[in-house]
Write an enzyme that holds these catalytic residues in place. Sequence first.
Site, PDB file in Angstrom:
ATOM      1  N   ARG A   1       5.914   8.877   3.811  1.00 52.51           N
ATOM      2  CA  ARG A   1       5.616   7.402   3.922  1.00 52.51           C
ATOM      3  C   ARG A   1       7.007   6.933   4.902  1.00 52.51           C
ATOM      4  NH1 ARG A   1       5.989   5.447  -1.740  1.00 52.51           N
ATOM      5  NH2 ARG A   1       6.181   3.423  -0.680  1.00 52.51           N
TER       6      ARG A   1
ATOM      7  N   LYS B   1       6.420   8.742 -11.381  1.00 53.98           N
ATOM      8  CA  LYS B   1       7.846   9.198 -11.631  1.00 53.98           C
ATOM      9  C   LYS B   1       8.246   8.801 -13.227  1.00 53.98           C
ATOM     10  CE  LYS B   1       9.749   8.273  -8.000  1.00 53.98           C
ATOM     11  NZ  LYS B   1       9.061   7.663  -6.684  1.00 53.98           N
TER      12      LYS B   1
ATOM     13  N   ASP C   1       4.640  13.225  -5.368  1.00 53.95           N
ATOM     14  CA  ASP C   1       5.267  12.076  -4.913  1.00 53.95           C
ATOM     15  C   ASP C   1       6.294  12.485  -4.027  1.00 53.95           C
ATOM     16  OD1 ASP C   1       5.901   9.094  -4.854  1.00 53.95           O
ATOM     17  OD2 ASP C   1       7.531  10.073  -5.726  1.00 53.95           O
TER      18      ASP C   1
ATOM     19  N   SER D   1       3.747   5.487  -6.345  1.00 56.06           N
ATOM     20  CA  SER D   1       4.851   6.190  -6.311  1.00 56.06           C
ATOM     21  C   SER D   1       5.935   5.995  -7.517  1.00 56.06           C
ATOM     22  CB  SER D   1       5.489   6.001  -4.869  1.00 56.06           C
ATOM     23  OG  SER D   1       6.869   6.659  -4.565  1.00 56.06           O
TER      24      SER D   1
ATOM     25  N   HIS E   1      13.608   0.360 -12.970  1.00 59.35           N
ATOM     26  CA  HIS E   1      13.073   0.686 -11.418  1.00 59.35           C
ATOM     27  C   HIS E   1      13.275  -0.706 -10.743  1.00 59.35           C
ATOM     28  CE1 HIS E   1      11.951   3.510  -8.330  1.00 59.35           C
ATOM     29  NE2 HIS E   1      11.565   2.517  -7.718  1.00 59.35           N
TER      30      HIS E   1
END
Length: 468
Positions: free
Chosen positions: A188, A207, A181, A203, A102
């Site tokens: 956001r 996930k 989320d 966040s 990520h």
Amino acid sequence: MQSNSHTQDASPVSGETAAPMHAIDVIRKKRDRGSLSEAEIRFMVRGAASESIPMEQLSAWLMACWLNGLALEEIRALTVAMRDSGVKFDSSRLEKVTVDKHSTGGVGDKTSFLVAPIAAACGLAVPMISGRALGHTGGTLDKLEAIPGYRTALTLEEFEAVIVECGAAIVSQTPALVPADRVLYALRDRTGTVESPGLICASILSKKLAAGLNALVLDVKTGSGAFLRKREDADYLAALMVATAEAAGTRTVAVMTDMSQPLGHAAGNWIELVESVDLLSGKRPSQSEDLRELSLILAGWMVYLGGKASSAEEGYGKAETTLRDGSALKHFYAMVAAQGGDVSAFDDPAGFHKPGATFVLKAKQTGWIAAMDTTALGWAVQRLGAGREKAGEPVDAHAGIDFHKRRGDFVTAGEPLATLYATNESLLAEPIALIEGALTFSGVAPEAVMLVSRVFTRDEAVAFLGAV
């Protein structure tokens, strides 16, 4: 798939009273710099997931968290509460080690399209749950949806089936998976509360942890295009995410990478996919060399943490082999097809690319490109039509920027700097001004910037946080 008992359980956590909670009280407490309890955080997260707390109250709470910060205990509680806000993916049935990557977000950041099929080609399973455009950065899902027919919204059963067949799948979070989320992420983006280490950590990890990962590689951006421009903030976020994920049982490293210029030469939607497929096909265009190198570094760590190599360096070598022998490209095309995408679009990528307006921006002066405001360049990409002003708005698959010059290049007045692709001509003026204002020219060449400046392992993350 395993159900999540916390989603419907309204009972307080151990040690908390059963007194009813009210969102306004939690907002006031955080506004006044109080530390929220696990029960208060879980209450707000449940309210976001069920949409029982009004958006204006969730927005006020996010702003209070952004302004006053979140302590380590609050961040860990928020991460777990968000992870547990819906069902979770049971990866044990895959019978493979599950790994993922990520990025904290950048401009032209398309490494997912390379590392997912590379890791799959190395024998790992990659259940990648990604997001859409956020702030000045592009969204992995928006880019994939530039492929005709590609479906990002899969059920968990479909998600599992694609991974079993192809080794990797890149999808959005479903209404059942991390629903909190889904709501807070969109808020956001619209309320100016993106750049918060605690909110970013929760966040991202909610996930990833809901996907049942065995290992995770984090690409934390630094420099002018990062959400967190101060290096100390980026280091803190990296250490925070590593320590939080490791505490949850997922082996994790964070690689600190440069975002002082766009990654590769393309920034947009379809054009980023084309650049990625070129690299997966074994091509090595000079303007994509940083993208190729970073993708191999990240994939090398994935292969190592996934147990397919004895070191990250050996993992790098195995990753590079999949580019040379075509196996990574094969896995990418298989994933696209399994998720409904028409891979024939890549047979003639230039012919498929049909922007509404095209403009070649030329240099107005001669000199070295000494610096780039990459955040401004990201906004230029978004405002050409590649991004959105409001959640749910469509994006233009063909909008974006092809950069012909990079930081450190010598440019002569009149040379092409970039080609802009817009939805229509009326959208060109602002991005042109943004690009021209984002470039700093000099009479001397700038010093080189390291692509990877630091790697946080678990021990280094714990030591760093203990010293903060």
